[in-house]
Scaffold this active site. Structure first.
Site, short mmCIF file in Angstrom:
data_model
loop_
_atom_site.label_atom_id
_atom_site.label_comp_id
_atom_site.label_asym_id
_atom_site.label_seq_id
_atom_site.Cartn_x
_atom_site.Cartn_y
_atom_site.Cartn_z
N SER A 47 -9.35 -23.60 3.92
CA SER A 47 -8.23 -23.86 4.82
C SER A 47 -6.91 -23.48 4.18
CB SER A 47 -8.22 -25.31 5.28
OG SER A 47 -8.11 -26.19 4.16
N GLU A 48 -6.76 -23.71 2.86
CA GLU A 48 -5.57 -23.29 2.13
C GLU A 48 -5.91 -22.86 0.70
OE1 GLU A 48 -3.85 -25.81 5.36
OE2 GLU A 48 -5.13 -26.46 3.71
N THR A 49 -5.15 -21.89 0.23
CA THR A 49 -5.17 -21.45 -1.17
C THR A 49 -3.72 -21.48 -1.65
OG1 THR A 49 -7.10 -20.02 -0.85
CG2 THR A 49 -5.67 -19.53 -2.73
#
Length: 284
Positions: A47-49
């Site tokens: 979902s996020e990096t």
């Protein structure tokens, strides 16, 4: 580019055996271009990096950039906590012993750590208003919800674009079967919450999040959404100054979010742990 950069994958908001929300963190990322960051975030498919860089503000300990597989975010909660964990584990030393200061596109974010969790001070809401009837009708349909079970709806956006819906009970929240494909098309970022009303409950509040990231799946545990809910619910007397929210239940996750208002600040905290540690190489 042949360089290898330090890399962590961190689990956020899960204190027990069940997992929380994973986050990829790349250290020493100052030499990476926007295109390289976005390409790597797309490749991880999380979902996020996030990417840790040297701060540009003299008040900050580090600078953070946050990417979904498709775009950059000005702020997000579980990436803030997981990145702080990775920065500290890699030897980061905050300028002030009791507070870590993160620089991001949304401004400076204060964090604090205790024996079992890291917490961030909820940033100001950029949109804080009651949702209009048209918005509520659209969201009710997307959620497949019974409108009579909805108590309140409000924009609680601190960057990602959240609109929050409060249901009469936690069971209402757990029973939702949303139209995920339609939510992704709609562009809405929808958070839902309902209180438990019996003794022995696993938490005070059940939370779910739809439409974050690329919008195609439910988010396991969401710091920014819980920050928005906390600011709204505590301010309006719907929640006490300290409570625990649970999220990710229907996905088999064990997310626990600790909320506490101290003075004017609302703090959002949870457990963090490193799952993978190594190096990464930019894709191009």
């Amino acid at each position: 580019m042949s360089m290898f950069l330090p890399f962590h994958q961190v689990d956020v908001f899960a204190p027990g055996p069940l997992p929380g929300n994973p986050l990829a963190v790349v250290h020493d990322a100052d030499a990476l271009s926007d295109r390289q960051m976005q390409a790597f975030a797309n490749w991880t498919n999380l979902s996020e990096t996030t990417f840790l860089l040297a701060p540009t503000s003299g008040e900050a300990d580090y600078r953070l950039r946050i990417f979904t597989p498709t775009r950059e975010l000005p702020f997000a909660g579980h990436p803030t906590l997981g990145s702080a964990h990775a920065w500290l584990e890699a030897g980061g030393r905050p300028a002030h012993r009791e507070t870590i200061t993160q620089e991001s596109a949304s401004g400076l974010v204060a964090l604090r750590r205790s024996a079992d969790r890291i917490s961030f001070a909820a940033p100001p809401l950029v949109r804080d208003e009651q949702a209009d009837e048209k918005t509520l009708c659209s969201i009710t349909e997307l959620l497949g919800a019974d409108a009579s079970r909805i108590e309140a709806a409000r924009w609680i956006d601190n960057g990602p674009g959240w609109v929050g819906i409060v249901f009469k009970s936690a069971d209402d929240v757990l029973g939702l079967r949303p139209q995920m494909a339609e939510i992704a098309k709609s562009g809405f970022k929808i958070g839902v919450a309902g209180f438990f009303d019996h003794s022995g409950a696993p938490a005070d509040l059940e939370v779910r999040a739809f439409g974050s990231g690329d919008g195609s799946s439910e988010d396991p545990v969401t710091g920014s959404l819980n920050a928005g809910f906390a600011q709204w619910l505590i301010r309006d007397g719907r929640a006490p100054r300290s409570y625990v929210a649970r999220q990710g239940t229907v996905l088999g996750r064990g997310g626990m979010i600790h909320v506490e208002k101290k003075g004017e600040d609302v703090w959002i905290g949870g457990a963090t742990r490193t799952i993978i540690s190594g190096t990464m190489r930019p894709l191009a």
